[in-house]
Design a protein around this motif. Structure first.
Motif, PDB file in Angstrom:
ATOM      1  N   VAL A 244       0.846  -1.207   0.000  1.00  0.00           N
ATOM      2  CA  VAL A 244       0.000   0.000   0.000  1.00  0.00           C
ATOM      3  C   VAL A 244       0.877   1.251   0.000  1.00  0.00           C
ATOM      4  O   VAL A 244       2.022   1.209   0.438  1.00  0.00           O
ATOM      5  CB  VAL A 244      -0.944   0.038   1.236  1.00  0.00           C
ATOM      6  N   ASP A 245       0.310   2.344  -0.494  1.00  0.00           N
ATOM      7  CA  ASP A 245       1.048   3.611  -0.530  1.00  0.00           C
ATOM      8  C   ASP A 245       0.464   4.628   0.436  1.00  0.00           C
ATOM      9  O   ASP A 245       1.181   5.461   0.971  1.00  0.00           O
ATOM     10  CB  ASP A 245       0.988   4.224  -1.948  1.00  0.00           C
ATOM     11  N   SER A 246      -0.861   4.547   0.637  1.00  0.00           N
ATOM     12  CA  SER A 246      -1.485   5.595   1.448  1.00  0.00           C
ATOM     13  C   SER A 246      -1.579   5.160   2.903  1.00  0.00           C
ATOM     14  O   SER A 246      -1.671   3.962   3.216  1.00  0.00           O
ATOM     15  CB  SER A 246      -2.887   5.906   0.922  1.00  0.00           C
TER      16      SER A 246
ATOM     17  N   ASP B 273      -4.797   3.223   3.719  1.00  0.00           N
ATOM     18  CA  ASP B 273      -4.752   1.798   3.352  1.00  0.00           C
ATOM     19  C   ASP B 273      -3.880   1.013   4.337  1.00  0.00           C
ATOM     20  O   ASP B 273      -4.173  -0.131   4.684  1.00  0.00           O
ATOM     21  CB  ASP B 273      -4.212   1.618   1.928  1.00  0.00           C
TER      22      ASP B 273
ATOM     23  N   VAL C 136       4.195   6.230   5.619  1.00  0.00           N
ATOM     24  CA  VAL C 136       4.262   4.774   5.471  1.00  0.00           C
ATOM     25  C   VAL C 136       5.681   4.227   5.664  1.00  0.00           C
ATOM     26  O   VAL C 136       5.889   3.263   6.412  1.00  0.00           O
ATOM     27  CB  VAL C 136       3.698   4.386   4.074  1.00  0.00           C
ATOM     28  N   ASP C 137       6.668   4.849   5.014  1.00  0.00           N
ATOM     29  CA  ASP C 137       8.038   4.311   5.109  1.00  0.00           C
ATOM     30  C   ASP C 137       8.583   4.403   6.527  1.00  0.00           C
ATOM     31  O   ASP C 137       9.253   3.476   7.013  1.00  0.00           O
ATOM     32  CB  ASP C 137       8.971   5.054   4.137  1.00  0.00           C
TER      33      ASP C 137
ATOM     34  N   ARG D 142       7.063   1.656   8.613  1.00  0.00           N
ATOM     35  CA  ARG D 142       7.696   0.346   8.308  1.00  0.00           C
ATOM     36  C   ARG D 142       9.000   0.205   9.085  1.00  0.00           C
ATOM     37  O   ARG D 142       9.243  -0.810   9.737  1.00  0.00           O
ATOM     38  CB  ARG D 142       7.980   0.231   6.799  1.00  0.00           C
TER      39      ARG D 142
END
Ligand code: MRU
Length: 344
Positions: free
Chosen positions: A67-69, A72, A113-114, A117
């Protein structure tokens, strides 16, 4: 050095505990669903190890989520956490670890997001490291209780295999040996999954610590003969009043210990304490597949349809517990007060 669980770029690597002591097989899991299945099927087991596995499973799931957003990722993260939470119900460390990952997610969310992670991977690695550190601390504190030339009974496996490394109950024993004490360990076989005869004996033999396997029904015999000086076990969840959930059979051992005036010690990190529950009656006891009782290592030993019960844990009332050794100190009766003081 036993590598129970490790984070690698290729995925989460675990020693398959179902195959020990006959085979040492390491498996690499590259999907979070596989990590959840590995917990459920006992590739990895033991309360602190399950917690670390869940944390790494979450980090893996978020790392691989396509996913990117952020919206999501919120949805994907909730599913990943629920999947891991649904694996085994009794050990509180699983839920403690998931909550810790959720708070890292919440704290990092605005960075994107990154960053999330990376933060989740870092947190799971910190949990792995901190678990070993707290086991070493428990060992340092707890070994003071072990007399010279102690004959020590343990039940199940609360060793390196049940944690990120070193162990809780076996960590205390290891620390006593490192302090120069002679010990003789008696390992209950621990039916039906045989954590004692397969895992505890394997890891103590690896370290050269003398260990004798007995079947579960022999413990009382050796206690009565005066051949056991103390009992030390791990825990899956400890209630606010000191009631202890641990591997099925622990309660019987604790009652036998009291009858024979033998100290019964529990070694567990504070992450195993669940202060929200007043006593052990609130602990959900996992029921496992009846085939674990009907078969040993896949070989049937009963009629195929034999009626079987298979609760994986029992609760030892606090009145049978002489002390709880934690990474923050040793709690003694009355436990409601001593546990509260540890958690302050
Ligand atoms: O069913 P298991 O093998 O996960 O049960 C493990 C135990 O009961 C251990 O004694 C407990 O988790 C403490 S491990 C440090």
């Amino acid at each position: 050095m036993i590598h129970t669980i490790e984070w690698k770029d290729s995925g989460v690597v675990m020693l398959d505990q179902r195959l020990l002591p006959r085979q040492e097989v390491y498996r690499t899991y590259s999907r979070y669903q596989e990590v959840a299945e590995a917990i459920r099927t006992m590739v990895i087991r033991g309360a602190p190890a399950i917690g670390v596995a869940a944390a790494m499973g979450i980090a893996l799931g978020v790392k691989n989520s396509p996913v990117d957003s952020i919206e999501d990722l919120d949805a994907a993260f909730a599913i990943i956490c629920d999947t891991l939470a649904g694996t085994r119900p009794t050990a509180v460390n699983l839920f403690w670890a998931i909550e810790r990952m959720k708070s890292v997610y919440a704290r990092t969310r605005e960075k994107g997001v990154d960053a999330i992670r990376q933060a989740l991977i870092t947190e799971s690695l910190a949990m792995h490291r901190q678990d070993i550190e707290s086991n070493m601390e428990m060992g340092r504190l707890g070994q003071e209780l072990i007399p010279a030339n102690a004959r020590i009974l343990t039940h199940c496996n609360a060793g390196a295999l049940a944690t990120a490394g070193y162990g809780t109950a076996l960590g205390v024993i290891r620390a006593a040996v490192n302090a120069g004490k002679q010990v003789q360990v008696f390992a209950d076989e621990t039916r039906p999954f045989l954590q004692g005869s397969r895992l505890t004996a394997w890891e103590l033999n690896k370290d050269g610590i003398p260990v004798t396997i007995i079947t579960d029904n022999m413990a009382g015999h050796f206690m009565k003969k005066g051949e056991i000086d103390c009992v030390i076990v791990g825990a899956d969840r400890i209630a606010a009043n000191g009631d202890v959930a641990n591997k099925i059979g622990t309660y019987s051992v604790a009652v036998l210990a009291k009858e024979n005036r033998i100290p019964f010690w529990v070694a567990a990190p504070v992450s195993t304490i669940d202060p929200k529950i007043p006593d052990g009656s609130f602990i959900k006891i996992e029921e496992r597949d009846p085939d674990e009782v009907r078969k040993i290592q896949g070989i049937p030993i009963t009629q195929d349809e034999a009626v079987v019960e298979n609760p994986a844990f029992d609760v030892t009332p606090h009145r049978y517990v002489s002390a709880i050794i934690t990474d923050r100190g040793i709690a003694r009766p009355p436990f409601t007060e001593s546990i509260r003081a540890l958690l302050l």
